[in-house]
Design an enzyme around this catalytic site. Sequence first.
Site, PDB file in Angstrom:
ATOM      1  N   TYR A 141      31.745  43.751  42.729  1.00 13.63           N
ATOM      2  CA  TYR A 141      31.237  45.041  42.265  1.00 13.63           C
ATOM      3  C   TYR A 141      29.861  45.359  42.828  1.00 13.63           C
ATOM      4  CZ  TYR A 141      34.750  46.053  38.672  1.00 13.63           C
ATOM      5  OH  TYR A 141      35.898  46.379  38.013  1.00 13.63           O
ATOM      6  N   ASP A 248      38.078  42.081  35.171  1.00 13.73           N
ATOM      7  CA  ASP A 248      38.442  43.489  34.944  1.00 13.73           C
ATOM      8  C   ASP A 248      39.954  43.624  34.883  1.00 13.73           C
ATOM      9  OD1 ASP A 248      38.116  46.339  34.813  1.00 13.73           O
ATOM     10  OD2 ASP A 248      38.748  46.408  36.910  1.00 13.73           O
ATOM     11  N   ASP A 252      42.623  44.065  31.223  1.00 12.34           N
ATOM     12  CA  ASP A 252      43.565  45.161  30.932  1.00 12.34           C
ATOM     13  C   ASP A 252      44.960  44.601  30.684  1.00 12.34           C
ATOM     14  OD1 ASP A 252      41.596  47.094  31.324  1.00 12.34           O
ATOM     15  OD2 ASP A 252      42.919  48.396  32.492  1.00 12.34           O
TER      16      ASP A 252
END
Length: 368
Positions: A141, A248, A252
Amino acid sequence: MGVQIAVLSGDGIGPEVTDAALHLLHALRQFYGFEFQTVAADIGGIAYDRHGTPLPSATVECCRQSDAILLGAVGGPKWDSLPGHLRPEAGLLGIRKALTVFANLRPIRVWNELLGASPLRERIVKNCDFIIVRELTGGLYFGEPKERRRDADGNVSVVDTLAYTEREIERIVRVAFDLAMRRKKHLTSVDKANVLESSRLWREVVQRVRHEYPEVLVEHLLVDSAAMQIIQRPGDFDVMVTENLFGDILSDEAAVITGSIGMLPSASLSAEGPGLYEPVHGSAPDIAGQGYANPLASFLSVAMMLEHSLQRPDLGRVVETAVAHAIESGARTRDLARGEEARLSTREMTRWVISYIEKGVHYAENTI
Ligand code: IPM
Ligand code: MG
């Protein structure tokens, strides 16, 4: 007067669920005498619209001066064509970086009453209760260079960089070990050590630090295999630690097997300084403004805030218990409801949970 909470409600359903969370905090004041003040600040698309940047410096300042930050969500189709550094998501990444909240805790918990909402069979998801510890301020990121290039012939190429220092890995790994010591003493470290140099260092650090935690059972999984095993045997995990992008994706996946991503809270913590609390669900632009977003992830984020930043774990439990009672008594927003079950609006769910906060007081008074 009490603690200060910075409120960054953001975009999409962010303002709806955050507003509901503020009602919840007011109920804690009313029934438990919890003293706090809030300051609102802009982040994400709304900040871009108002100030031309997704993260105004006033917002960073306001967060730094607060004891904790409650965030809603950022993003939406309206801002999709902006360049990367002006997108709403850049505001979220910017505030995480500015506050150095490197430890993102995402508890993956199955609520028995919601087992039917899981896409997996009941026997597989039953007893699922683990926590993903996601590194939040490094890795793919943030690594540099991160850019798009065009050579003299007009050919385009792009680069993102997966960079970690040993120190960055060690501090997140320690958070995970400490957490494992307070839970079932089982740590799963997720990497891609068969391919990535960053993952090889990650694994070495875990192997070194584990000597200080001899009681903790350590397991290493490659991320592709971890993705599979979260579906196959979610009940076997306790603490799962991993780098930013892997965390990440896996969070989910893990969230949805518990029934709804609308239930998943998160805490992002730094070594010192305020923590950042946000539901894991995004801004959900498709349902924004309609008043039926599930506020429970935001409520559970408030519970984490009370525990980790505001030194009120007792009130954190009050909130969790009220949420549990609401679910047990059949309260369902649209994302949770099945078949004929009634679908509550955000406001109705909020009132329902608050009614249990109030009852909780009476219960406590009657048992003294
Ligand atoms: C999350 C979100 C963010 C992330 C986005 C909105 C930048 O998906 O918190 O998981 O990728 O970290
Ligand atoms: Mg995500």
